[in-house]
Motif scaffolding. Structure first.
Motif, PDB file in Angstrom:
ATOM      1  N   LEU A 509     -13.076   2.303   7.265  1.00 40.04           N
ATOM      2  CA  LEU A 509     -11.829   2.052   7.995  1.00 40.04           C
ATOM      3  C   LEU A 509     -10.627   1.984   7.056  1.00 40.04           C
ATOM      4  CD1 LEU A 509     -12.934  -0.534  10.698  1.00 40.04           C
ATOM      5  CD2 LEU A 509     -12.509   1.909  10.967  1.00 40.04           C
ATOM      6  N   LEU A 510     -10.797   1.417   5.886  1.00 38.37           N
ATOM      7  CA  LEU A 510      -9.668   1.345   4.949  1.00 38.37           C
ATOM      8  C   LEU A 510      -9.257   2.739   4.482  1.00 38.37           C
ATOM      9  CD1 LEU A 510     -10.507  -1.801   2.761  1.00 38.37           C
ATOM     10  CD2 LEU A 510      -8.765  -1.579   4.539  1.00 38.37           C
ATOM     11  N   SER A 511     -10.234   3.615   4.288  1.00 31.86           N
ATOM     12  CA  SER A 511      -9.900   4.968   3.817  1.00 31.86           C
ATOM     13  C   SER A 511      -9.339   5.852   4.938  1.00 31.86           C
ATOM     14  CB  SER A 511     -11.144   5.634   3.217  1.00 31.86           C
ATOM     15  OG  SER A 511     -12.151   5.801   4.198  1.00 31.86           O
ATOM     16  N   GLU A 512      -9.778   5.614   6.194  1.00 27.49           N
ATOM     17  CA  GLU A 512      -9.356   6.478   7.302  1.00 27.49           C
ATOM     18  C   GLU A 512      -8.091   5.986   8.007  1.00 27.49           C
ATOM     19  OE1 GLU A 512     -12.669   6.757   9.916  1.00 27.49           O
ATOM     20  OE2 GLU A 512     -13.878   8.015   8.568  1.00 27.49           O
ATOM     21  N   ASP A 513      -7.908   4.669   8.133  1.00 34.73           N
ATOM     22  CA  ASP A 513      -6.825   4.132   8.958  1.00 34.73           C
ATOM     23  C   ASP A 513      -5.721   3.453   8.154  1.00 34.73           C
ATOM     24  OD1 ASP A 513      -7.791   4.289  12.013  1.00 34.73           O
ATOM     25  OD2 ASP A 513      -9.510   3.882  10.726  1.00 34.73           O
ATOM     26  N   PHE A 514      -5.883   3.378   6.832  1.00 36.84           N
ATOM     27  CA  PHE A 514      -4.890   2.720   5.985  1.00 36.84           C
ATOM     28  C   PHE A 514      -4.587   3.604   4.784  1.00 36.84           C
ATOM     29  CE2 PHE A 514      -6.861  -0.603   8.420  1.00 36.84           C
ATOM     30  CZ  PHE A 514      -5.906  -1.595   8.584  1.00 36.84           C
ATOM     31  N   GLU A 515      -3.504   3.282   4.110  1.00 34.86           N
ATOM     32  CA  GLU A 515      -3.205   3.943   2.850  1.00 34.86           C
ATOM     33  C   GLU A 515      -2.983   2.887   1.772  1.00 34.86           C
ATOM     34  OE1 GLU A 515       0.292   6.230   3.442  1.00 34.86           O
ATOM     35  OE2 GLU A 515       1.638   4.497   3.481  1.00 34.86           O
ATOM     36  N   VAL A 516      -3.245   3.274   0.532  1.00 42.87           N
ATOM     37  CA  VAL A 516      -3.120   2.352  -0.590  1.00 42.87           C
ATOM     38  C   VAL A 516      -1.649   2.220  -0.971  1.00 42.87           C
ATOM     39  CG1 VAL A 516      -3.743   1.883  -2.979  1.00 42.87           C
ATOM     40  CG2 VAL A 516      -5.421   2.927  -1.439  1.00 42.87           C
ATOM     41  N   CYS A 517      -1.137   0.996  -0.913  1.00 43.03           N
ATOM     42  CA  CYS A 517       0.252   0.738  -1.310  1.00 43.03           C
ATOM     43  C   CYS A 517       0.352   0.321  -2.768  1.00 43.03           C
ATOM     44  CB  CYS A 517       0.858  -0.375  -0.448  1.00 43.03           C
ATOM     45  SG  CYS A 517       0.809  -0.042   1.323  1.00 43.03           S
ATOM     46  N   GLU A 518      -0.652  -0.361  -3.243  1.00 47.03           N
ATOM     47  CA  GLU A 518      -0.594  -0.901  -4.611  1.00 47.03           C
ATOM     48  C   GLU A 518      -2.015  -1.060  -5.137  1.00 47.03           C
ATOM     49  OE1 GLU A 518       1.292  -4.791  -6.978  1.00 47.03           O
ATOM     50  OE2 GLU A 518       1.497  -4.580  -4.807  1.00 47.03           O
ATOM     51  N   ARG A 519      -2.171  -0.769  -6.404  1.00 46.51           N
ATOM     52  CA  ARG A 519      -3.475  -0.924  -7.073  1.00 46.51           C
ATOM     53  C   ARG A 519      -3.244  -1.731  -8.350  1.00 46.51           C
ATOM     54  NH1 ARG A 519      -8.030   2.376  -6.562  1.00 46.51           N
ATOM     55  NH2 ARG A 519      -6.718   3.903  -5.476  1.00 46.51           N
ATOM     56  N   VAL A 520      -3.917  -2.865  -8.463  1.00 46.92           N
ATOM     57  CA  VAL A 520      -3.753  -3.732  -9.628  1.00 46.92           C
ATOM     58  C   VAL A 520      -5.097  -3.828 -10.351  1.00 46.92           C
ATOM     59  CG1 VAL A 520      -3.102  -6.025 -10.454  1.00 46.92           C
ATOM     60  CG2 VAL A 520      -2.002  -5.068  -8.401  1.00 46.92           C
ATOM     61  N   PRO A 521      -5.246  -3.148 -11.503  1.00 45.37           N
ATOM     62  CA  PRO A 521      -6.502  -3.282 -12.259  1.00 45.37           C
ATOM     63  C   PRO A 521      -6.574  -4.645 -12.939  1.00 45.37           C
ATOM     64  CG  PRO A 521      -4.952  -1.881 -13.447  1.00 45.37           C
ATOM     65  CD  PRO A 521      -4.298  -2.218 -12.144  1.00 45.37           C
ATOM     66  N   LEU A 522      -7.737  -5.252 -12.891  1.00 44.17           N
ATOM     67  CA  LEU A 522      -7.973  -6.556 -13.490  1.00 44.17           C
ATOM     68  C   LEU A 522      -9.278  -6.511 -14.273  1.00 44.17           C
ATOM     69  CD1 LEU A 522      -7.154  -8.555 -10.252  1.00 44.17           C
ATOM     70  CD2 LEU A 522      -5.729  -8.598 -12.313  1.00 44.17           C
ATOM     71  N   LEU A 523      -9.517  -7.529 -15.088  1.00 44.11           N
ATOM     72  CA  LEU A 523     -10.758  -7.586 -15.849  1.00 44.11           C
ATOM     73  C   LEU A 523     -11.948  -7.694 -14.901  1.00 44.11           C
ATOM     74  CD1 LEU A 523     -12.332  -7.867 -18.542  1.00 44.11           C
ATOM     75  CD2 LEU A 523     -11.953 -10.335 -18.379  1.00 44.11           C
ATOM     76  N   GLY A 524     -12.786  -6.652 -14.862  1.00 42.27           N
ATOM     77  CA  GLY A 524     -13.971  -6.667 -14.021  1.00 42.27           C
ATOM     78  C   GLY A 524     -13.693  -6.633 -12.542  1.00 42.27           C
ATOM     79  N   ALA A 525     -12.476  -6.272 -12.151  1.00 41.33           N
ATOM     80  CA  ALA A 525     -12.112  -6.276 -10.727  1.00 41.33           C
ATOM     81  C   ALA A 525     -10.904  -5.371 -10.530  1.00 41.33           C
ATOM     82  CB  ALA A 525     -11.777  -7.696 -10.266  1.00 41.33           C
ATOM     83  N   GLN A 526     -10.571  -5.151  -9.268  1.00 40.96           N
ATOM     84  CA  GLN A 526      -9.300  -4.507  -8.940  1.00 40.96           C
ATOM     85  C   GLN A 526      -8.820  -5.027  -7.584  1.00 40.96           C
ATOM     86  OE1 GLN A 526      -9.269  -0.265  -8.381  1.00 40.96           O
ATOM     87  NE2 GLN A 526     -11.235  -0.220  -7.317  1.00 40.96           N
ATOM     88  N   LEU A 527      -7.519  -5.098  -7.475  1.00 39.72           N
ATOM     89  CA  LEU A 527      -6.876  -5.530  -6.232  1.00 39.72           C
ATOM     90  C   LEU A 527      -6.162  -4.334  -5.634  1.00 39.72           C
ATOM     91  CD1 LEU A 527      -4.748  -8.738  -5.718  1.00 39.72           C
ATOM     92  CD2 LEU A 527      -3.864  -6.517  -5.005  1.00 39.72           C
ATOM     93  N   LEU A 528      -6.451  -4.042  -4.374  1.00 44.85           N
ATOM     94  CA  LEU A 528      -5.790  -2.937  -3.678  1.00 44.85           C
ATOM     95  C   LEU A 528      -5.102  -3.478  -2.431  1.00 44.85           C
ATOM     96  CD1 LEU A 528      -8.937  -1.670  -4.546  1.00 44.85           C
ATOM     97  CD2 LEU A 528      -7.518   0.353  -4.244  1.00 44.85           C
ATOM     98  N   VAL A 529      -3.863  -3.076  -2.257  1.00 47.83           N
ATOM     99  CA  VAL A 529      -3.104  -3.454  -1.066  1.00 47.83           C
ATOM    100  C   VAL A 529      -3.089  -2.264  -0.127  1.00 47.83           C
ATOM    101  CG1 VAL A 529      -0.898  -4.232  -0.171  1.00 47.83           C
ATOM    102  CG2 VAL A 529      -1.689  -5.050  -2.404  1.00 47.83           C
ATOM    103  N   TYR A 530      -3.613  -2.452   1.069  1.00 52.97           N
ATOM    104  CA  TYR A 530      -3.655  -1.401   2.087  1.00 52.97           C
ATOM    105  C   TYR A 530      -2.677  -1.753   3.211  1.00 52.97           C
ATOM    106  CZ  TYR A 530      -8.031   0.508   0.155  1.00 52.97           C
ATOM    107  OH  TYR A 530      -8.978   1.087  -0.651  1.00 52.97           O
ATOM    108  N   ALA A 531      -2.051  -0.711   3.767  1.00 55.54           N
ATOM    109  CA  ALA A 531      -1.192  -0.882   4.946  1.00 55.54           C
ATOM    110  C   ALA A 531      -1.338   0.346   5.840  1.00 55.54           C
ATOM    111  CB  ALA A 531       0.268  -1.074   4.531  1.00 55.54           C
ATOM    112  N   ARG A 532      -0.875   0.210   7.073  1.00 52.22           N
ATOM    113  CA  ARG A 532      -0.900   1.358   7.980  1.00 52.22           C
ATOM    114  C   ARG A 532      -0.033   2.475   7.410  1.00 52.22           C
ATOM    115  NH1 ARG A 532      -5.033   1.098  11.654  1.00 52.22           N
ATOM    116  NH2 ARG A 532      -5.230  -1.052  12.437  1.00 52.22           N
ATOM    117  N   PRO A 533      -0.410   3.734   7.657  1.00 54.54           N
ATOM    118  CA  PRO A 533       0.372   4.847   7.105  1.00 54.54           C
ATOM    119  C   PRO A 533       1.855   4.724   7.449  1.00 54.54           C
ATOM    120  CG  PRO A 533      -1.667   5.660   8.064  1.00 54.54           C
ATOM    121  CD  PRO A 533      -1.590   4.205   8.417  1.00 54.54           C
ATOM    122  N   GLY A 534       2.672   4.882   6.411  1.00 51.41           N
ATOM    123  CA  GLY A 534       4.120   4.810   6.579  1.00 51.41           C
ATOM    124  C   GLY A 534       4.699   3.417   6.527  1.00 51.41           C
TER     125      GLY A 534
END
Length: 542
Positions: A509-534
Motif C-alpha cells: 500500500l505504501l508503494s502503490e497509494d503513497f509517494e516518498v516525501c523524505e528519506r532519512v538514513p540512520l545508523l541501522g535504520a531509515q525513516l521514510l515519510v510517505y504522503a498521498r501523491p501531490g
C-alpha cells in the motif's frame, strides 16, 4: 646489603636476622595490602574504563532498549512477560527493575552501571585466580589484560546481562580452584602433578588455613547457579571445569565434590530450562548456524590461548593455570558452536566469560617476561618497557574509542527517536516495518504516543510481549488507506524482507497509494515519510 624481610614458617613476613622486627599489626596490614593488589588494581582500571564515555555519545541500541522499557514495567506486567518470552533474562530484568526503582532518573548511566561494576568484579576475580595459581604479578597482569580487551570494554558498557554472567562464572571458577586445592597437587590432585621444586610460584597466595573444601564447593554452586539464572549458557562452564579435573588427574573426592556442586547448580536451573524451552523458537529463531567467519574467529582465539599456554608449559611454570585456562577458553564456545550446527543457538556474547581463559595465560606470560633476568642492563630495559606500553596503547586506543561510539552497535534507538521527533507533525501515523522495529520508539513513549500506530492491536505491557501485537492484514489495510501522511521506520536498504501477510500489505500500500516525501538514513535504520501523491510539502531545513 638491604635488610629484606623474609617469610616465616606460617607464611607471614618476618624481619631478617639482626634487625628489629616490625610490629605484627604492621606486617599483617602489609600482607593484606600486597594480597589485595591483584584484585584492586585491575578492578579500579576496569571501573575507570567502564565509566569513561558510559553514555556512548547519548546512544542506545535496540537490545538495550528492550532492557530499558521492560525494566520500567510493573512487577505484574514483568511477570506476565516472562511467562511468554525472555524468561532466560528474567533475573536480570528484575535486577534492572530494582535499579530503576532506586534511581529512576539514572537514564543510560543507570542502564549500564551494573555491567560496569560486574566487569570490575570479573576482572578482580581473574586477578584472584592468577595470583592463586601463578603469583601476584601474574594475577595483576591477567586482570589488566581482561580489563583492556576491547570486547570486555564493549560489554562493560552494555545494558544486558553478559558482564554479570562473566562475573558470576569467574568467581565460580575461583571457588572451584580453592575447592580443588589450587590444582597444584594438594587437596585431591594426583601426586605426579606436584611442582618439581615443591615451592609455589613467586608471590602466589598460598596461605594455610584456606578452610574446608566443602564450603568452597557450596560457594561454587551458588555462584554458578546465579550466573546460569542470569543466562542459561553459563551452565557450559562446569564442562570446562570437568576437563580441568580430568587433565589434573583429580581424586575421586574432588570429582565427587565437583559433581555434587555442579549437579545442584544445574538442578536449580531446571525450572528456568522448562519455561525457556517453550520459548526457544521465538527467542532464538532469528539465529543461523555459525558461519566461516565465526569458526575462523574461534580457531584464532583458541590458537592464541594455546600458544600462550604452550609458552608457559615450556618454561615449566604455571601448569595449574594452563590446566584451568585452556578448557575455559575453548570448551564452552566450542560446545555451543557444535550444538549450533543442529540447533542454531550460538552468539559470541553468550559465552563471553570464556575470555577469562585467554587473559589468565596472557598475564602469566607477561609476568614471566618481566621477571626474567636479562643480560641487558636496567637502563636499556626501561625504554623497551616504555616502547611496549606505547605500542599497546596505540593498538588498543582506536578499538577503545570505537566501542564507545554509536557505530559500534547495530543501530541507535536514541537517534531514531530524535529523528521522528523532528519529522513528525500533528496527526501523522507511523508504521514499523518489520513490526519488531517498534522497539525503536518504545523507550520513548512521549514520542510514540504522539503518533497513530496504524498496525498496533495491543501494546507490549497488556499483551505480555516485547513489541506488542499487530492487527490482521485486512485491518492494517483499512487503516493505512484512511491515513494521509505516514512515517515508516524500516531497516536499511538491502535487508531481508519479512514474508508475513501483515508486512506485505504495509509495503504494497505504501508503494502503490503513497509517494516518498523524505528519506532519512540512520545508523541501522531509515525513516521514510510517505504522503498521498501531490501532497508532499518541501522540507524546510531547520
Amino acid at each position: 646489603m638491604r635488610n629484606t624481610p623474609v617469610a616465616g614458617d606460617d607464611g607471614t613476613l618476618a624481619a631478617p636476622p639482626g634487625t628489629t622486627a616490625a610490629p605484627p599489626g604492621t606486617v599483617r596490614r602489609a600482607g593484606r595490602l600486597a594480597r589485595s593488589v591483584p584484585l584492586a588494581v585491575p578492578a579500579l582500571v576496569s571501573l575507570a574504563l567502564g565509566l569513561w564515555g558510559i553514555d556512548r555519545h547519548d546512544s542506545m541500541w535496540r537490545d538495550e532498549s528492550v532492557t530499558y522499557q521492560v525494566a520500567h514495567r510493573s512487577l505484574g506486567d514483568l511477570w506476565g512477560l516472562l511467562g511468554h518470552i525472555d524468561a532466560v533474562h528474567g533475573l536480570y530484568y528484575l535486577l534492572m527493575h530494582a535499579v530503576f526503582a532506586v534511581w529512576e532518573g539514572g537514564g543510560l548511566v543507570a542502564l549500564r552501571l551494573p555491567s560496569t561494576v560486574a566487569t570490575a568484579l570479573a576482572v578482580a576475580g581473574v586477578g584472584a585466580i592468577g595470583a592463586r595459581l601463578a603469583g601476584r604479578l601474574a594475577g595483576t597482569l591477567a586482570g589488566l589484560v581482561l580489563a583492556v580487551l576491547p570486547v570486555t570494554q564493549q560489554y562493560a558498557q552494555e545494558g544486558r546481562s553478559y558482564a554479570l554472567v562473566t562475573a558470576g562464572v569467574t568467581w565460580a571458577t575461583y571457588f572451584f580452584v580453592r575447592a580443588a586445592g589450587d590444582l597444584r597437587g594438594a587437596g585431591g590432585v594426583h601426586a605426579a602433578e606436584k611442582p618439581r621444586t615443591g615451592n609455589p610460584p613467586p608471590g602466589a597466595d598460598v596461605r594455610p588455613g584456606g578452610g574446608s573444601p566443602d564450603r568452597w564447593w557450596v560457594a561454587y554452586a551458588l555462584a554458578l547457579g546465579i550466573a546460569a539464572w542470569l543466562h542459561e549458557f553459563a551452565v557450559l562452564a562446569p564442562a570446562a571445569h570437568g576437563l580441568t579435573l580430568w587433565w589434573a588427574r583429580a581424586t575421586r573426592r574432588m570429582w565427587f565434590g565437583w559433581g555434587i556442586a555442579a549437579g545442584c547448580a544445574t538442578a536449580a536451573l531446571l525450572p528456568l530450562v522448562v519455561v525457556s524451552a517453550g520459548q526457544a523458537e521465538q527467542q532464538l529463531g532469528w539465529l543461523g548456524r555459525p558461519g566461516p567467519s565465526a569458526w575462523l574467529q574461534f580457531v584464532a582465539v583458541s590458537a592464541a590461548g594455546a600458544l600462550l599456554c604452550r609458552l608457559l608449559l615450556r618454561a615449566g611454570s604455571a601448569d595449574a593455570l594452563v590446566r584451568l585456562s585452556l578448557p575455559l577458553l575453548i570448551a564452552p564456545t566450542g560446545l555451543l558452536m557444535t550444538v549450533s550446527l543442529v540447533k542454531p543457538w550460538y552468539v559470541d556474547r553468550y559465552v563471553l566469560y570464556g575470555m577469562t581463559g585467554l587473559a589468565l595465560p596472557a598475564g602469566a606470560v607477561l609476568a614471566r617476561a618481566i621477571g626474567r633476568r636479562h643480560r641487558l642492563a636496567p637502563v636499556p630495559r626501561a625504554p623497551a618497557a616504555c616502547l611496549t606500553a606505547v605500542v599497546a596503547v596505540a593498538v588498543l586506543l582506536p578499538w577503545s574509542l570505537l566501542v564507545r561510539s554509536p557505530q559500534s552497535r547495530k543501530d541507535d534507538v536514541v537517534a531514531v527517536a530524535h529523528a521522528v521527533e523532528r519529522t513528525a507533525r500533528q496527526g501523522d501515523a507511523v508504521l514499523f516495518m518489520p513490526s519488531r522495529r517498534r522497539e525503536w520508539l518504545l523507550s520513548y513513549p512521549r514520542i510514540h504516543d504522539r503518533l497513530d500506530d496504524l498496525a498496533l492491536a495491543r501494546p507490549p505491557a497488556s499483551s505480555r510481549t516485547l513489541q506488542g501485537t499487530e492487527l490482521p492484514a485486512s485491518e492494517i489495510r483499512r487503516r493505512i488507506l484512511a491515513a494521509h501522511r505516514v512515517i515508516a521506520l524500516t531497516d536499511p536498504p538491502g535487508q531481508p524482507l519479512d514474508p508475513f501477510p501483515e508486512e506485505k500489505v504495509k509495503r504494497q500500500l505504501l508503494s502503490e497509494d503513497f509517494e516518498v516525501c523524505e528519506r532519512v538514513p540512520l545508523l541501522g535504520a531509515q525513516l521514510l515519510v510517505y504522503a498521498r501523491p501531490g501532497h508532499c510539502r518541501p522540507v524546510v531545513p531547520p
